[in-house]
Design a protein around this motif. Structure first.
Motif, PDB file in Angstrom:
ATOM      1  N   TYR A 237       0.811  -1.214   0.000  1.00  0.00           N
ATOM      2  CA  TYR A 237       0.000   0.000   0.000  1.00  0.00           C
ATOM      3  C   TYR A 237       0.850   1.272   0.000  1.00  0.00           C
ATOM      4  N   ASP A 262      -4.320  -1.631  -6.873  1.00  0.00           N
ATOM      5  CA  ASP A 262      -5.284  -0.697  -7.448  1.00  0.00           C
ATOM      6  C   ASP A 262      -4.932  -0.440  -8.906  1.00  0.00           C
ATOM      7  N   ASP A 263      -5.951  -0.407  -9.765  1.00  0.00           N
ATOM      8  CA  ASP A 263      -5.712  -0.206 -11.195  1.00  0.00           C
ATOM      9  C   ASP A 263      -4.985   1.097 -11.480  1.00  0.00           C
TER      10      ASP A 263
END
Length: 326
Positions: A237, A262-263
């Motif tokens: 993250y 995440d994209d």
């Protein structure tokens, strides 16, 4: 960062003029809708020079400031003379620390940056220029729909500067395992015309087993990235962006889902550039910088896998914003 692209845009529809397939099939299989091809009067070297000039300029440096030059291409116009020496001559770089990498294929960016980082440990060395350039359209068979649809031409370059602080290269992972699944014969093989175990008869064009590539990429690359993050003491993250090899859009989405990313942290350039080989991760790194996801203090990861197989990943904490020029 510097990026150089040919002006010629080749759509799926244009490819289908010589391939036994449809534009819809290509997009569904790969997620690629177009790519760039060199014109007959353009060369891989020309692109490399342009990308290098942009990167040096974006870094606020002059060619004389470059202490290390690492150049990677699996499709140079000449085996000899050295593409690195040619670039140094055309750019006005005077360093004797020149490294050519010709057999790391799509993993070249990781290995080239690793080599540059090692050479920057030499006393007196401060700035390294890494250039990855590929004219893949010239080694893919115009009649082979299993290979031709994936590749495009591009060059990317980046300047690395030595830092003695806590930022910079935090950790990396490299690996290899022999496989003939992706192969491009050299002149001695073509002239000798003898077969190699595991390969078809010598061909001047790139040969690729897509199923093996998918399996290797979707298992090796996520594992490598996790090893790099662990070695760097970084959690997923905390990473601002992941500059991955752009083999094809479907593969990138699969890897992102597998890793729970995440994209918006995984830039995609393969949709409009295709697989640009050695330059591929550089195009993603350029995209991160252009989108403002490579700023001072950001953590970014570079990862790639290529013929060999060779793979690797690196984690950086940026000491200053990356300027991107196209």
């Amino acid at each position: 960062m510097g990026l150089a692209l040919p002006d010629r845009v080749v759509t799926n529809a244009e490819l289908c003029e010589t391939l036994d397939t449809t534009p819809q099939w290509i997009e569904e299989k790969t997620g690629i809708v177009e790519r760039r091809f060199l014109r007959s009067d353009e060369t891989t070297t020309d692109m490399a020079v342009k990308a290098a000039e942009k990167a040096v300029r974006a870094a606020g440096l002059e060619p004389r400031d470059i202490d290390v030059l690492v150049v990677a291409s699996s499709t140079p116009e000449w085996i000899m003379p050295s593409l690195g020496v040619v670039l140094a001559d055309r750019l006005g770089i005077e360093t004797p620390r020149i490294v050519d990498m010709t057999q790391h294929a799509c993993a070249s960016a990781v290995y080239a940056i690793h080599n540059a980082a090692c050479l920057l440990q030499e006393p007196g060395s401060r700035n390294a220029l890494v250039v990855c350039a590929e004219g893949a359209s010239r080694v893919s068979d115009p009649l082979d729909r299993t290979v031709r649809i994936f590749f495009g031409d591009a060059a990317g370059a980046t300047v690395l500067t030595r830092t003695d602080g806590p930022d910079g290269l935090l950790g990396y992972d490299l690996g290899n395992a022999y496989s003939p699944a992706v192969a491009l014969a050299g002149p001695s093989q073509l002239n000798n015309a003898r077969t190699t175990p595991g390969l078809d008869a010598p061909s001047p064009y790139l040969q690729m087993d897509g199923r093996v590539v998918w399996q290797e990429a979707t298992t090796r690359l996520p594992k490598s990235v996790n090893e790099t993050l662990a070695a760097s003491g970084v959690e997923t993250y905390e990473v601002s962006g992941f500059a991955f090899h752009q083999a094809n859009v479907r593969l990138l989405h699969h890897i992102a889902r597998t890793m729970g990313l995440d994209d918006d942290k995984v830039p995609i350039t393969a949709d409009v550039l295709g697989n640009t080989g050695a330059a591929s991760p550089m195009t993603a790194l350029w995209r991160l910088a252009a989108d403002g996801l490579a700023k001072k203090g950001d953590v970014i990861v570079l990862g790639a896998i290529g013929s060999g197989f060779l793979w690797g990943s690196m984690c950086f904490r940026l000491p200053y914003d990356i300027e991107a020029e196209n």
